[in-house]
Design an enzyme around this catalytic site. Structure first.
Site, PDB file in Angstrom:
ATOM      1  N   ASP A  35      51.291 -56.872 -40.446  1.00 41.34           N
ATOM      2  CA  ASP A  35      50.027 -56.739 -39.725  1.00 41.34           C
ATOM      3  C   ASP A  35      49.399 -55.375 -39.992  1.00 41.34           C
ATOM      4  OD1 ASP A  35      50.800 -58.592 -36.661  1.00 41.34           O
ATOM      5  OD2 ASP A  35      50.415 -59.237 -38.705  1.00 41.34           O
ATOM      6  N   GLU A  37      49.618 -53.474 -42.652  1.00 43.84           N
ATOM      7  CA  GLU A  37      49.004 -53.409 -43.975  1.00 43.84           C
ATOM      8  C   GLU A  37      47.717 -54.242 -44.016  1.00 43.84           C
ATOM      9  OE1 GLU A  37      49.270 -51.538 -46.294  1.00 43.84           O
ATOM     10  OE2 GLU A  37      48.366 -52.497 -48.030  1.00 43.84           O
ATOM     11  N   TYR A  38      47.719 -55.408 -43.358  1.00 40.31           N
ATOM     12  CA  TYR A  38      46.499 -56.214 -43.297  1.00 40.31           C
ATOM     13  C   TYR A  38      45.389 -55.416 -42.626  1.00 40.31           C
ATOM     14  CZ  TYR A  38      43.357 -60.143 -42.566  1.00 40.31           C
ATOM     15  OH  TYR A  38      42.271 -60.977 -42.583  1.00 40.31           O
ATOM     16  N   ASP A  39      45.727 -54.752 -41.514  1.00 40.61           N
ATOM     17  CA  ASP A  39      44.731 -53.942 -40.809  1.00 40.61           C
ATOM     18  C   ASP A  39      44.176 -52.847 -41.712  1.00 40.61           C
ATOM     19  OD1 ASP A  39      46.525 -54.069 -37.641  1.00 40.61           O
ATOM     20  OD2 ASP A  39      45.005 -55.393 -38.468  1.00 40.61           O
ATOM     21  N   SER A  84      37.643 -62.521 -32.738  1.00 37.53           N
ATOM     22  CA  SER A  84      38.760 -61.607 -32.868  1.00 37.53           C
ATOM     23  C   SER A  84      38.383 -60.285 -32.211  1.00 37.53           C
ATOM     24  CB  SER A  84      39.086 -61.409 -34.345  1.00 37.53           C
ATOM     25  OG  SER A  84      40.226 -60.615 -34.504  1.00 37.53           O
ATOM     26  N   GLU A 115      44.651 -54.710 -20.520  1.00 35.19           N
ATOM     27  CA  GLU A 115      45.705 -55.723 -20.583  1.00 35.19           C
ATOM     28  C   GLU A 115      46.659 -55.401 -21.731  1.00 35.19           C
ATOM     29  OE1 GLU A 115      43.827 -59.699 -21.034  1.00 35.19           O
ATOM     30  OE2 GLU A 115      41.986 -58.509 -20.969  1.00 35.19           O
ATOM     31  N   LYS A 117      48.474 -56.441 -25.140  1.00 36.96           N
ATOM     32  CA  LYS A 117      48.100 -57.342 -26.238  1.00 36.96           C
ATOM     33  C   LYS A 117      49.344 -58.129 -26.639  1.00 36.96           C
ATOM     34  CE  LYS A 117      45.847 -57.556 -30.756  1.00 36.96           C
ATOM     35  NZ  LYS A 117      46.866 -58.415 -31.377  1.00 36.96           N
ATOM     36  N   ASP A 119      51.921 -60.585 -28.460  1.00 34.84           N
ATOM     37  CA  ASP A 119      52.189 -60.913 -29.857  1.00 34.84           C
ATOM     38  C   ASP A 119      52.621 -62.378 -29.937  1.00 34.84           C
ATOM     39  OD1 ASP A 119      52.384 -60.535 -32.545  1.00 34.84           O
ATOM     40  OD2 ASP A 119      54.304 -59.507 -32.510  1.00 34.84           O
ATOM     41  N   ARG A 138      43.203 -71.423 -32.352  1.00 30.59           N
ATOM     42  CA  ARG A 138      42.030 -70.610 -32.708  1.00 30.59           C
ATOM     43  C   ARG A 138      41.393 -71.117 -33.997  1.00 30.59           C
ATOM     44  NH1 ARG A 138      40.456 -65.276 -31.944  1.00 30.59           N
ATOM     45  NH2 ARG A 138      42.445 -64.647 -31.059  1.00 30.59           N
ATOM     46  N   GLU A 175      47.262 -66.707 -24.660  1.00 27.30           N
ATOM     47  CA  GLU A 175      48.239 -66.566 -25.735  1.00 27.30           C
ATOM     48  C   GLU A 175      49.491 -67.355 -25.381  1.00 27.30           C
ATOM     49  OE1 GLU A 175      48.511 -64.118 -29.426  1.00 27.30           O
ATOM     50  OE2 GLU A 175      46.923 -64.588 -27.983  1.00 27.30           O
ATOM     51  N   TYR A 227      44.070 -64.916 -20.649  1.00 30.19           N
ATOM     52  CA  TYR A 227      43.430 -63.606 -20.776  1.00 30.19           C
ATOM     53  C   TYR A 227      41.897 -63.668 -20.816  1.00 30.19           C
ATOM     54  CZ  TYR A 227      43.270 -64.624 -25.859  1.00 30.19           C
ATOM     55  OH  TYR A 227      43.064 -65.188 -27.095  1.00 30.19           O
ATOM     56  N   LYS A 292      38.553 -53.926 -22.358  1.00 31.93           N
ATOM     57  CA  LYS A 292      37.284 -54.640 -22.360  1.00 31.93           C
ATOM     58  C   LYS A 292      36.380 -54.043 -21.283  1.00 31.93           C
ATOM     59  CE  LYS A 292      39.744 -58.962 -23.406  1.00 31.93           C
ATOM     60  NZ  LYS A 292      40.091 -60.307 -22.877  1.00 31.93           N
ATOM     61  N   LYS A 316      46.264 -50.449 -31.039  1.00 35.15           N
ATOM     62  CA  LYS A 316      47.538 -50.921 -31.570  1.00 35.15           C
ATOM     63  C   LYS A 316      48.619 -49.844 -31.455  1.00 35.15           C
ATOM     64  CE  LYS A 316      47.807 -54.462 -33.546  1.00 35.15           C
ATOM     65  NZ  LYS A 316      47.308 -54.965 -34.821  1.00 35.15           N
ATOM     66  N   CYS A 408      55.739 -65.547 -66.628  1.00 34.50           N
ATOM     67  CA  CYS A 408      56.086 -65.968 -65.276  1.00 34.50           C
ATOM     68  C   CYS A 408      57.604 -66.087 -65.152  1.00 34.50           C
ATOM     69  CB  CYS A 408      55.427 -67.307 -64.957  1.00 34.50           C
ATOM     70  SG  CYS A 408      55.950 -68.032 -63.381  1.00 34.50           S
ATOM     71  N   CYS A 411      58.277 -70.188 -64.616  1.00 33.65           N
ATOM     72  CA  CYS A 411      58.008 -71.232 -65.612  1.00 33.65           C
ATOM     73  C   CYS A 411      57.816 -70.705 -67.027  1.00 33.65           C
ATOM     74  CB  CYS A 411      56.792 -72.060 -65.203  1.00 33.65           C
ATOM     75  SG  CYS A 411      55.217 -71.171 -65.342  1.00 33.65           S
ATOM     76  N   CYS A 426      50.374 -66.090 -62.625  1.00 34.48           N
ATOM     77  CA  CYS A 426      50.926 -67.022 -63.606  1.00 34.48           C
ATOM     78  C   CYS A 426      49.832 -68.013 -63.979  1.00 34.48           C
ATOM     79  CB  CYS A 426      52.129 -67.753 -63.004  1.00 34.48           C
ATOM     80  SG  CYS A 426      52.606 -69.239 -63.895  1.00 34.48           S
ATOM     81  N   CYS A 432      53.831 -75.013 -62.964  1.00 31.95           N
ATOM     82  CA  CYS A 432      54.731 -73.971 -62.477  1.00 31.95           C
ATOM     83  C   CYS A 432      55.417 -74.475 -61.212  1.00 31.95           C
ATOM     84  CB  CYS A 432      53.966 -72.687 -62.174  1.00 31.95           C
ATOM     85  SG  CYS A 432      55.007 -71.359 -61.545  1.00 31.95           S
TER      86      CYS A 432
END
Length: 699
Positions: A35, A37-39, A84, A115, A117, A119, A138, A175, A227, A292, A316, A408, A411, A426, A432
């Site tokens: 999460d 790294e995604y953020d 989101s 509140e 958050k 998971d 969602r 949640e 929530y 909020k 976070k 690859c 394959c 690949c 494959c």
């Protein structure tokens, strides 16, 4: 200032990475990065788009919440979108959020509803006259999956709202979670029964909700934590979010015991610190706090951005980190052919588990962080499924560079890394083994060849048993009829139905066939446009080959001038098709240049798959060049049906409103897209006007 080519390429790279990670997380329940790294990637793309708004595209990950729902369950539109939340990671960013919120009023201190958050996995509940009638995931924020039978098994979820004061219609958001203690007991039971245990409570909650058999869900100790509230009819709610949560509790919903109303920035910071101290001792996992704006009038003033409310933010918790040695790197091949370098680490305890593997994401990340085999590296994990390497702590003795394989590892097909893209892939495609299962699922899916009865579970089993290795094998399943009838859960009738569906699917359309092939970057709309432009598959194959010849000529003519090369390629052939740019053309050409892909196509044709030749000259296109956005619900058409009728007349349907939008079709509960259309001066059509437009432009 306009973005330069480097910035444009980086934005495209980030968007592609985020789409893939989002699909893995939301559709397949198989997260490929943490999460955190995604953020980081998401925030980088947000920053680029904020500085260069011209780079914002309708399909940018910043313009949506997640990815589309899977086709295992019925798709249902939410009455109001499930948006989101924006994230912040330090006190300075929290202070900036508070400053922006105060500017919307008189600059005075604001009250916030605070509140934990959770998971877990988000759920939307629809009650009519106090009775639960539908529960949906969602999904992509607008459309989710109907999982009502599964939701009904959650013990603390009210099937009827308590008390007499209930609205005619209401959406309750919350949640679904699994307490740590119950998670450990569940895993112990699963292992005792010979099943694979879940990785963490979040995955257990998500996987349990999406079971096709609700009896399995009923055996999972899930809980629902309310929530928020979406649309409500027949009742006026309190303007205070904190008081709305108390109303949820009065109706019989469980809310967090730590919900509080705090004053100003200092109140938010104190709440965050208190929850950070409690976190380790909580039975339900949390990964931050949500703040909020409590007052409805201020919330209305602040409004929304594309994917999130301006009046709410998630603060976070920081990721947990430690240091260990990188011993080796292996390359895994994903369902789209993407090669992901995976770090093999000296085992180390971090984030509550022993970690021996970590994602390196792609070669751009490896090069940017200058990671080498033998280095001492910082590993980060915060309750995430896949840990990541944050940075190099110390260069190791005799450290050696990480090299991308030329073939690859699964394959043996060539590995290609297109200029300007971070991901290496690949080129094996349909042949494959690493991509085979997902290719088969896509091929038989509803919007491709639509083979009823051949779902994900059946394909997984048939591949494992050696019955399916390529799409052409689907049409040879009749040769294994006796073996199919003998399988557990099957019988003469179910096998006959499956084989009948397979036989019927042989008669298809060219656009469905092109889409079913799973060519990267070719979705339904692109497949339709290719079919209409070229008319036959042979024409498309021939043009794909010609494109590679022209590409080579362009490279030789302008080796150092990408813009000039692009101009040579854009005037004809693949790039003459609307929406086909250099990257898409390259993907199409690569697919048809791989002989084994051509062999699969030939095998499908030999198996009897046929389609009518598309009339490229006489098909009426009265809405060609016009862009539509659909919002809200209509009585006479579903969103898919409306989209199909627009596209049949040559129009294009996008997900977000811009100055380039020609029409916004606004049904019931249209939301913010209608407001944006009015602000930009885009033509609005209600259901009656839209149907009249369709009648004027075709049958």
């Amino acid at each position: 200032m306009a973005a330069n080519s480097t910035t444009t390429q980086r934005a495209e790279q980030l968007a592609e990475q985020l789409r893939e990670h989002s699909r893995a997380y939301y559709v397949h329940d198989e997260p490929t990065i943490s999460d955190a790294e995604y953020d980081r990637l998401f925030r980088e793309l947000q920053e680029i788009e904020a500085e260069h708004p011209e780079l914002i595209t309708p399909d940018s990950p910043t313009q949506r919440v997640g990815a589309p729902p899977s086709d295992k369950f019925e798709s249902v539109d939410h009455a109001t979108p499930m948006l989101s939340l924006g994230n912040c990671f330090d006190d300075n960013e929290l202070a900036e959020f508070d400053r922006r919120a105060r500017e919307a009023v008189d600059g005075g201190e604001l009250a916030y509803c605070a509140e934990p958050k959770f998971d877990g996995t988000a759920l939307n509940l629809r009650y009519e006259n106090g009775v639960l009638v539908r529960a949906t995931t969602r999904g992509d924020g607008v459309t989710g999956e109907d999982i009502t039978p599964n939701a009904r098994t959650i013990r603390n979820l009210p099937l009827r709202l308590a008390g007499q004061n209930v609205p005619d219609f209401i959406e309750i958001r919350g949640e679904v979670v699994l307490a740590r203690s119950r998670f450990e007991a569940l895993n112990a039971r699963l292992e005792g029964e010979g099943h694979k245990p879940f990785v963490n409570p979040r995955n257990a909650a998500s996987g349990s909700l999406r079971q096709l058999d609700s009896k399995i869900t009923a055996r999972r100790p899930l809980a629902f934590m309310g929530y928020g509230i979406g649309r409500v009819d027949g009742m006026t709610l309190a303007s205070s979010l904190y008081e709305q949560l108390q109303q949820l509790q009065a109706w019989g919903f469980q809310i967090s015991q730590y919900v509080d109303r705090v004053q100003g920035l200092e109140g938010c910071k104190a709440y965050y610190e208190a929850m950070a101290e409690r976190r380790a001792n909580l039975d339900i996992e949390i990964d931050g706090c949500v703040f909020k704006v409590d007052n409805a009038a201020v919330r209305d003033e602040l409004g929304f951005v594309a994917r999130a409310p301006r009046w709410a933010i998630a603060r976070k918790f920081p990721a947990e980190e430690t240091t260990t040695r990188l011993n080796a790197v292996e390359f895994q091949v994903g369902r789209t052919g993407a090669l992901t370098p995976v770090a093999k680490l000296e085992p180390v305890f971090v984030g509550g588990v022993t970690v021996s593997n970590a994602s390196l994401h792609n070669m751009d990340e490896v090069e940017r962080k200058d990671i080498r085999i033998g280095d001492m590296v910082v590993v980060r994990r915060a309750g995430d499924v896949i840990p990541e390497i944050k940075e190099v702590a110390r260069r190791g003795e005799n450290a050696r560079e990480i090299e991308l394989p030329g073939e690859c590892p699964v394959c043996g097909s060539a590995v290609e890394r297109i200029e300007g893209e971070a991901v290496a892939r690949c080129t094996g495609g349909l042949v494959c083994a690493a991509q085979r299962r997902e290719a088969l699922k896509h091929f038989s899916s509803r919007r491709a060849l639509d083979i009823e009865g051949l779902g994900d579970r059946q394909i997984e089993a048939f591949v494992d048993e050696g019955l399916l290795a390529s799409p052409a094998d689907i049409f040879a399943l009749h040769e294994h009829r006796d073996a199919l009838v003998a399988r557990e859960g099957y019988g003469e009738k179910s096998v006959a139905n499956l084989l009948s569906s397979i036989e019927s699917s042989k008669q298809t359309t060219l656009e469905r066939f092109i889409f079913a092939l799973g060519i990267r970057e070719v979705g339904e709309t692109m497949a339709r446009d290719l079919a209409r432009h070229f008319g036959t598959l042979d024409n498309l194959r021939a043009e794909a080959g010609a494109y590679l010849v022209r590409l080579d000529q362009a490279d030789q003519a302008h080796p150092d001038n990408r813009a000039a090369r692009d101009r040579m390629l854009s005037a004809e052939g693949l790039q003459a098709v609307p929406g086909v740019g250099a990257r898409v053309a390259h993907c199409i050409a690569d697919f048809f240049s791989e002989q084994r892909n051509l062999d699969v196509i030939d095998a499908l044709i030999e198996a009897g798959v046929t389609w009518e030749t598309v009339d490229t000259d006489d098909t009426p296109q009265p809405l060609a060049g016009q862009t539509f956005v659909l919002t809200g619900s209509m009585d006479s058409l579903t969103r898919d049906e409306a989209k199909a009728r627009i596209e049949a007349r040559g129009g294009r349907v996008t997900s977000s409103v811009s100055k380039k939008t020609d029409y916004v079709v606004a049904g019931d509960s249209p939301g913010s897209k209608r407001d944006k259309a009015e602000k930009l001066g885009v033509t609005l059509l209600d259901e009656v006007a839209f149907l009249a437009l369709l009648a004027d432009t075709g049958n």
